[in-house]
Design a protein around this motif. Structure first.
Motif, mmCIF file in Angstrom:
data_model
loop_
_atom_site.group_PDB
_atom_site.id
_atom_site.type_symbol
_atom_site.label_atom_id
_atom_site.label_comp_id
_atom_site.label_asym_id
_atom_site.label_seq_id
_atom_site.Cartn_x
_atom_site.Cartn_y
_atom_site.Cartn_z
ATOM 1 N N PRO A 280 0.818 -1.215 0.000
ATOM 2 C CA PRO A 280 0.000 0.000 0.000
ATOM 3 C C PRO A 280 0.849 1.260 0.000
ATOM 4 O O PRO A 280 2.050 1.219 0.271
ATOM 5 C CB PRO A 280 -0.790 -0.114 1.298
ATOM 6 N N PRO A 281 0.244 2.417 -0.275
ATOM 7 C CA PRO A 281 0.963 3.684 -0.139
ATOM 8 C C PRO A 281 1.365 3.919 1.314
ATOM 9 O O PRO A 281 0.765 3.403 2.239
ATOM 10 C CB PRO A 281 -0.065 4.728 -0.606
ATOM 11 N N THR A 286 3.406 9.926 -1.620
ATOM 12 C CA THR A 286 4.380 10.601 -2.469
ATOM 13 C C THR A 286 5.782 10.393 -1.927
ATOM 14 O O THR A 286 5.982 10.230 -0.723
ATOM 15 C CB THR A 286 4.107 12.115 -2.531
ATOM 16 N N PHE A 287 6.766 10.428 -2.826
ATOM 17 C CA PHE A 287 8.154 10.421 -2.390
ATOM 18 C C PHE A 287 8.494 11.793 -1.814
ATOM 19 O O PHE A 287 8.187 12.818 -2.437
ATOM 20 C CB PHE A 287 9.084 10.113 -3.552
ATOM 21 N N PRO A 288 9.116 11.854 -0.655
ATOM 22 C CA PRO A 288 9.336 13.161 -0.005
ATOM 23 C C PRO A 288 10.183 14.114 -0.836
ATOM 24 O O PRO A 288 9.937 15.322 -0.834
ATOM 25 C CB PRO A 288 10.026 12.794 1.308
ATOM 26 N N CYS A 329 9.641 1.920 -4.051
ATOM 27 C CA CYS A 329 8.287 2.110 -3.521
ATOM 28 C C CYS A 329 8.200 3.215 -2.485
ATOM 29 O O CYS A 329 7.164 3.885 -2.372
ATOM 30 C CB CYS A 329 7.778 0.814 -2.895
ATOM 31 N N TYR A 330 9.275 3.422 -1.703
ATOM 32 C CA TYR A 330 9.233 4.361 -0.583
ATOM 33 C C TYR A 330 10.578 5.073 -0.454
ATOM 34 O O TYR A 330 11.601 4.631 -0.981
ATOM 35 C CB TYR A 330 8.927 3.635 0.729
ATOM 36 N N ASP A 331 10.557 6.158 0.303
ATOM 37 C CA ASP A 331 11.788 6.874 0.598
ATOM 38 C C ASP A 331 11.623 7.600 1.924
ATOM 39 O O ASP A 331 10.506 7.840 2.390
ATOM 40 C CB ASP A 331 12.121 7.872 -0.506
ATOM 41 N N GLY A 351 3.999 2.856 -2.958
ATOM 42 C CA GLY A 351 3.853 1.421 -2.818
ATOM 43 C C GLY A 351 3.924 0.736 -4.167
ATOM 44 O O GLY A 351 4.499 1.255 -5.117
ATOM 45 N N GLY A 352 3.320 -0.452 -4.284
ATOM 46 C CA GLY A 352 3.327 -1.202 -5.538
ATOM 47 C C GLY A 352 3.979 -2.552 -5.356
ATOM 48 O O GLY A 352 3.911 -3.173 -4.290
ATOM 49 N N GLN A 353 4.639 -3.038 -6.422
ATOM 50 C CA GLN A 353 5.367 -4.287 -6.362
ATOM 51 C C GLN A 353 6.742 -4.016 -5.750
ATOM 52 O O GLN A 353 7.674 -3.634 -6.432
ATOM 53 C CB GLN A 353 5.509 -4.886 -7.767
ATOM 54 N N CYS A 354 6.841 -4.204 -4.459
ATOM 55 C CA CYS A 354 8.025 -3.750 -3.725
ATOM 56 C C CYS A 354 9.013 -4.844 -3.417
ATOM 57 O O CYS A 354 10.073 -4.583 -2.836
ATOM 58 C CB CYS A 354 7.582 -3.071 -2.411
ATOM 59 N N GLY A 355 8.727 -6.092 -3.756
ATOM 60 C CA GLY A 355 9.623 -7.171 -3.455
ATOM 61 C C GLY A 355 9.520 -7.591 -2.009
ATOM 62 O O GLY A 355 8.598 -7.221 -1.288
ATOM 63 N N ILE A 356 10.514 -8.382 -1.559
ATOM 64 C CA ILE A 356 10.507 -8.861 -0.187
ATOM 65 C C ILE A 356 11.802 -8.496 0.501
ATOM 66 O O ILE A 356 12.787 -8.166 -0.165
ATOM 67 C CB ILE A 356 10.311 -10.389 -0.117
#
Length: 356
Positions: A280-281, A286-288, A329-331, A351-356
């Motif tokens: 999820p987001p 948004t990326f900061p 996905c994030y920052d 978010g999205g397909q972020c892997g593991i």
């Protein structure tokens, strides 16, 4: 024409009734303060409830500026004398989640945080931040949090108090951001949200409680709604107090949390969901760094402080590093000291397909 008017009136009245019913849905129950879940643990048999911070502890937080909104809700007491509000959960939701380092590969968990350098050995007595509140879109089996971890490790046993706001449909009845806590102790290693387990958290405030929704939400680039949260160990009682501004909400008692200080303090964003599914987001979604340096309207924590030598002080930027497990996905952006904001970080992502 008259039939259309009657139909319109009928629809309006039905909609109004439904809206009023939803609005009036009670999400908490009032329980005797000595019969709340905390007192169902045998170690709490002779516990004396702490109704306010000690004078010493109150002095350490009394100089904090009144810079954040309190919970938006009715100010009157929700429960009769001698009773406290306990959130009614959607399900009896418990898990073994303790901290990002331990569970990142187990449940599609991702985070964008600042953390102490690994070789750092300082002991802290708690932490605080002013959060701005967003409402990221999450699915039923997902959560998104703005979060602080207070972790203590003793050999192979970890105790942890975690707090902030969370959108967590699996735990709550909707997707509103809510004050949320999670705890695990050396005497209760399963871990538990809010007050869902025996022992652990003691609720004392009659209006503000874990599980209560924040009704004022920030709008990206516009109005910002914020809330102050703090957890610190009272040197007199040894309990770990949960506060907003100078108001005691509740605490984790020393009988269950015997840790003297914490060795890890993390600040930042945290998401989770089903293994292999999209994530999820986080925050405002948004990326900061895309928002820009001067624009403070991305999801942020400011006035980052911790307890050091029984004093509440700004965190030391030389002790912390940024850590993001899925940069696509994030920052997180640790912006350090800013005028009127103190130590500050912004974080988030789509978010999205972020892997593991």
């Amino acid at each position: 024409m008259a039939s259309y008017c009657l139909l319109y009136i009928f629809i309006y009245l039905c909609s109004y009734h439904i809206a009023q019913t939803v609005q009036k849905e009670i999400e908490y129950e009032c329980v005797d303060i000595y019969k709340q879940p905390a007192f169902q643990h045998p170690l709490m048999k002779d516990h004396q409830i702490q109704m306010r911070p000690s004078v010493d502890f109150q002095t350490t937080v009394s100089t904090e500026p009144e810079t954040s909104d309190l919970f938006t809700g009715k100010a009157e007491e929700r429960c009769p004398k001698g009773q406290v509000p306990i959130h009614i959960p959607q399900i009896n939701y418990t898990n073994d989640f303790v901290q990002p380092n331990r569970i990142i590969t187990e449940a599609n968990l991702h985070y964008a945080i600042i953390r102490p350098f690994e070789n750092y050995t300082k002991i802290w007595g708690g932490a605080q931040a002013v959060f701005n509140i967003y409402k990221p879109r999450v699915l039923r089996n997902q959560f998104s949090k703005a979060w602080i971890w207070l972790n203590h490790r003793e050999k192979d046993v970890i105790s942890s108090i975690q707090f902030g706001w969370a959108v967590h449909i699996g735990l709550y009845r909707d997707d509103r951001p809510r004050l949320t806590t999670y705890w695990i102790s050396n005497r209760h290693q399963n871990g538990c949200y809010n007050v869902l387990c025996r022992g652990g958290y003691v609720q004392v405030h009659k209006t503000i409680y874990p599980g209560m929704a924040y009704n004022k939400i920030s709008v990206l680039g516009k109005r910002q709604s914020t809330a102050h949260l703090l957890v610190g160990q009272d040197s007199r009682t040894k309990n770990w107090l949960l506060m907003t501004r100078k108001t005691l909400i509740g605490y984790w008692p020393y009988q269950i949390f015997s840790m003297q200080g914490v060795s890890q303090v993390f600040f930042g964003g945290y998401t989770g969901g089903l293994a292999g599914a999209i994530s999820p987001p986080m925050g405002a979604g948004t990326f900061p760094r895309q928002v820009g340096y001067r624009n403070k309207f991305a999801c942020f924590m400011k006035q980052l402080k911790y307890f050091e030598d029984k004093r509440l002080v700004d965190i030391d930027s030389n002790e912390f590093e940024e850590y993001v497990d899925s940069p696509k996905c994030y920052d997180v952006w640790y912006r350090e000291f800013e005028i009127r904001s103190g130590e500050m970080l912004t974080f988030g992502g789509p978010g999205g397909q972020c892997g593991i």
